[in-house]
Design a protein around this motif. Structure first.
Motif, PDB file in Angstrom:
ATOM      1  N   PHE A  69       0.968  -1.277  -0.014  1.00  0.00           N
ATOM      2  CA  PHE A  69       0.057   0.024   0.139  1.00  0.00           C
ATOM      3  C   PHE A  69       0.900   1.363  -0.146  1.00  0.00           C
ATOM      4  O   PHE A  69       0.189   2.349  -0.244  1.00  0.00           O
ATOM      5  CB  PHE A  69      -0.992  -0.031   1.303  1.00  0.00           C
ATOM      6  N   GLY A  70       2.085   1.141   0.377  1.00  0.00           N
ATOM      7  CA  GLY A  70       3.041   2.370   0.097  1.00  0.00           C
ATOM      8  C   GLY A  70       3.791   2.284  -1.015  1.00  0.00           C
ATOM      9  O   GLY A  70       3.535   2.859  -2.097  1.00  0.00           O
ATOM     10  N   TYR A  71       4.776   1.493  -1.109  1.00  0.00           N
ATOM     11  CA  TYR A  71       5.438   1.581  -2.590  1.00  0.00           C
ATOM     12  C   TYR A  71       4.751   1.074  -3.829  1.00  0.00           C
ATOM     13  O   TYR A  71       4.590   1.763  -4.647  1.00  0.00           O
ATOM     14  CB  TYR A  71       6.928   0.640  -2.261  1.00  0.00           C
ATOM     15  N   GLY A  72       3.912  -0.088  -3.710  1.00  0.00           N
ATOM     16  CA  GLY A  72       3.430  -0.864  -4.963  1.00  0.00           C
ATOM     17  C   GLY A  72       2.304   0.301  -5.228  1.00  0.00           C
ATOM     18  O   GLY A  72       2.085   0.540  -6.535  1.00  0.00           O
ATOM     19  N   LEU A  73       1.473   0.960  -4.575  1.00  0.00           N
ATOM     20  CA  LEU A  73       0.402   1.729  -4.691  1.00  0.00           C
ATOM     21  C   LEU A  73       0.821   2.872  -5.241  1.00  0.00           C
ATOM     22  O   LEU A  73       0.152   3.383  -6.151  1.00  0.00           O
ATOM     23  CB  LEU A  73      -0.503   1.751  -3.699  1.00  0.00           C
ATOM     24  N   ALA A  74       1.925   3.549  -4.713  1.00  0.00           N
ATOM     25  CA  ALA A  74       2.375   4.691  -5.103  1.00  0.00           C
ATOM     26  C   ALA A  74       2.627   4.571  -6.668  1.00  0.00           C
ATOM     27  O   ALA A  74       2.599   5.435  -7.613  1.00  0.00           O
ATOM     28  CB  ALA A  74       3.739   5.146  -4.562  1.00  0.00           C
ATOM     29  N   VAL A  75       3.439   3.556  -7.206  1.00  0.00           N
ATOM     30  CA  VAL A  75       3.899   3.429  -8.601  1.00  0.00           C
ATOM     31  C   VAL A  75       2.591   3.138  -9.375  1.00  0.00           C
ATOM     32  O   VAL A  75       2.596   3.712 -10.633  1.00  0.00           O
ATOM     33  CB  VAL A  75       5.035   1.850  -8.701  1.00  0.00           C
ATOM     34  N   VAL A  76       1.659   2.415  -8.994  1.00  0.00           N
ATOM     35  CA  VAL A  76       0.554   2.195  -9.703  1.00  0.00           C
ATOM     36  C   VAL A  76      -0.278   3.545 -10.117  1.00  0.00           C
ATOM     37  O   VAL A  76      -0.673   3.748 -11.084  1.00  0.00           O
ATOM     38  CB  VAL A  76      -0.452   1.116  -8.984  1.00  0.00           C
ATOM     39  N   VAL A  77      -0.392   4.227  -8.923  1.00  0.00           N
ATOM     40  CA  VAL A  77      -0.976   5.483  -9.313  1.00  0.00           C
ATOM     41  C   VAL A  77      -0.314   6.294 -10.168  1.00  0.00           C
ATOM     42  O   VAL A  77      -0.854   7.045 -11.067  1.00  0.00           O
ATOM     43  CB  VAL A  77      -1.192   6.296  -7.756  1.00  0.00           C
ATOM     44  N   GLY A  78       0.839   6.502  -9.936  1.00  0.00           N
ATOM     45  CA  GLY A  78       1.966   7.341 -10.981  1.00  0.00           C
ATOM     46  C   GLY A  78       1.579   6.753 -12.323  1.00  0.00           C
ATOM     47  O   GLY A  78       1.805   7.586 -13.275  1.00  0.00           O
ATOM     48  N   PHE A  79       1.689   5.537 -12.578  1.00  0.00           N
ATOM     49  CA  PHE A  79       1.723   4.942 -13.816  1.00  0.00           C
ATOM     50  C   PHE A  79       0.085   5.260 -14.337  1.00  0.00           C
ATOM     51  O   PHE A  79      -0.277   5.802 -15.693  1.00  0.00           O
ATOM     52  CB  PHE A  79       2.006   3.545 -13.880  1.00  0.00           C
ATOM     53  N   LEU A  80      -0.837   5.005 -13.821  1.00  0.00           N
ATOM     54  CA  LEU A  80      -2.465   5.071 -14.125  1.00  0.00           C
ATOM     55  C   LEU A  80      -2.453   6.726 -14.447  1.00  0.00           C
ATOM     56  O   LEU A  80      -3.231   7.052 -15.316  1.00  0.00           O
ATOM     57  CB  LEU A  80      -3.174   4.616 -13.307  1.00  0.00           C
TER      58      LEU A  80
END
Length: 397
Positions: A69-80
Motif C-alpha cells: 500500500f506504500g511502495y506498490g500503490l504509489a507506482v501504480v497511481v503514478g503509472f495510471l
C-alpha cells in the motif's frame, strides 16, 4: 556483458531547466516510491531490532503493508495518472491537486509508524480512493470504458486496506492478513493486465524480429484465472481445489509468456527486465500451488511475487516510462542494468535460499533487503534529475 552495456549508453542531451515535479503523475510518485523503497529496509531493521516498538503497525505486518500500500500503490497511481492522460486525451491531476495527493501518501507512511491507528486507517484508505477519483474524472469524460476497471481496482485496494486496519484496531473480525492477501491478488491482476498490454508491444518495438504474439483465448484464460483466484481467496478456498486452480493459472501465464519470445530480448535490457519480472509471476503461481499442498512455506511464494514480480515490473516500467515521458532515448544505460541486476539477485536470494537452505533464511532476508535497497537507491540517484526537470523537447508532461 560489458560490451553490451557500453553499446547501449544513451547520448548526453542538454539538461532541461525549471522544476517539473507536479506536471504529471509519474514524476512525484516514482520519486517518492523509489526513495521510500530504498529507505524502508532501514525502517524494517529498526522495527526488527525493537527501536520502533510503539508503532501502530509493527513487524512483518508493517513490512507487508508498506510494500503493497506504500511502495506498490504509489507506482501504480503514478503509472495510471500518466497512462490515463494518454488513454482519455483528458488531463489527470497535476499542480496542487497532485501535490496534495502526494502529501496524503506521505502522511500515510508516517502515521503507520505512530500509535495513532485510527488516523492511519483514515489517511491510508483515503489515498487510493482519492486516486480513484482523480483517474475516474478523465476516463468518464472521455467515455473510456475499457479502463474503468482500474478505478474499481483502486477502490478495491482502499477497501482491502480499510479491512486490514479495522481488523488491527479490533473494530471488525477478519481472518489474519486477509487484506494483505487480497491486495497481493489485485496487484497480481494489475500486473497481468498491464503486462499483457505492454510487454508484447515493447518487445516488438524494441527487438527487431521478435514477433511477440497474443492469443485472445489465452489472454482471456490468463486474466480469468487470476480473477478466479481472487474469488477463491475471498471465499476462503484451500487445499486441492485451490491447488488445481493455481496449476491452471501457472500453465496459462507460462504459455502467455512463451508467446512473447523472452529469449529474443537478452540484448535489450529495457525489455528483458519486463520478461524476467513476468517470469516471476509464473514462478509465484507455481510456488503458491506447492505451498497450498504443504510442500514449501507460503512466504517463499509470496516473495516470488513481491521481490521478483512487483519489484522487477515496477522498476522496469518506471525506467521506461520516465525515459519516454521526459523525451529521452528508450535505451537502458549501465545504471539501469545495475538496478535490474540488484533486484533480480535480491529476488533470487530471497526466494532461493529458503528453498534450499531454510536455516539461512534470516541472513538471506537481510542480504536481499540490502540488494533491493541498493537497486532503488541507484534508480533514485539516476532518475531524480529527470523527474524534477521538464521534458527535453519542451512539451508538457
Amino acid at each position: 556483458m560489458s560490451t553490451l552495456i557500453l553499446n547501449i549508453e544513451e547520448p548526453h542531451p542538454q539538461p532541461a531547466r525549471g522544476f517539473a515535479l507536479w506536471q504529471l503523475g509519474f514524476r512525484p510518485f516514482y520519486l517518492l516510491a523509489s526513495t521510500f523503497s530504498a529507505l524502508s529496509v532501514l525502517l524494517w531493521s529498526l522495527q526488527f531490532s525493537g527501536w520502533l516498538g510503539h508503532a501502530y503497525l509493527a513487524g512483518p505486518l508493517w513490512h507487508a503493508h508498506e510494500m503493497l500500500f506504500g511502495y506498490g500503490l504509489a507506482v501504480v497511481v503514478g503509472f495510471l495518472f500518466t497512462a490515463g492522460r494518454n488513454w482519455s486525451g483528458q488531463p489527470t491531476p497535476t499542480g496542487w491537486p497532485l501535490a496534495l495527493l502526494a502529501l496524503l501518501w506521505v502522511a500515510g507512511r508516517v502515521l503507520v509508524l505512530t500509535p495513532f491507528g485510527m488516523a492511519a486507517a483514515i489517511v491510508n484508505t483515503a489515498f487510493p480512493l482519492a486516486a480513484a477519483a482523480g483517474l475516474a474524472v478523465p476516463l468518464v469524460r472521455a467515455k473510456n470504458r475499457r479502463n474503468y476497471f482500474f478505478v474499481g481496482l483502486l477502490v478495491a485496494m482502499g477497501a482491502a486496506q480499510l479491512g486490514l486496519h479495522l481488523a488491527q484496531l479490533d473494530v471488525i473480525t477478519l481472518p489474519g492478513w486477509v487484506g494483505v492477501r487480497l491486495a497481493l491478488d489485485m496487484m497480481l491482476f494489475i500486473m497481468a493486465v498491464m503486462g499483457g498490454r505492454v510487454i508484447p508491444m515493447f518487445t516488438n518495438n524494441g527487438v527487431p524480429g521478435a514477433k511477440a504474439r497474443r492469443h485472445e483465448t489465452l489472454e482471456r484464460l490468463a486474466l480469468g484465472s487470476v480473477l478466479a483466484l481472487i474469488a477463491a481467496d475471498l471465499a476462503g478456498v484451500h487445499g486441492a481445489p485451490l491447488a488445481a486452480l493455481l496449476l491452471l493459472c501457472t500453465a496459462a501465464h507460462a504459455a502467455r509468456l512463451t508467446l512473447w519470445q523472452p529469449w529474443r530480448t537478452l540484448r535489450t535490457p529495457l525489455v528483458w527486465v519486463l520478461h524476467a519480472a513476468y517470469a516471476w509471476i509464473v514462478l509465484h503461481l507455481a510456488l503458491r500451488m506447492l505451498a497450498e499442498l504443504g510442500w514449501i512455506l507460503p512466504s517463499v511464494a509470496t516473495h516470488a511475487l513481491t521481490a521478483g514480480a512487483i519489484g522487477g515490473l515496477t522498476l522496469g516500467m518506471m525506467t521506461r516510462t520516465t525515459r519516454g515521458h521526459t523525451a529521452r532515448p528508450l535505451l537502458a544505460d549501465r545504471f539501469d542494468v545495475a538496478c535490474y541486476l540488484c533486484l533480480l539477485i535480491a529476488a533470487l536470494v530471497r526466494v532461493g535460499v529458503p528453498l534450499v537452505a531454510p536455516g539461512a533464511s534470516a541472513g538471506a532476508a537481510l542480504v536481499s533487503g540490502w540488494l533491493w535497497a541498493c537497486g532503488f537507491a541507484l534508480f533514485t540517484l539516476r532518475y531524480a534529475p529527470m523527474l524534477l526537470r521538464p521534458r527535453l523537447d519542451g512539451k508538457p508532461g
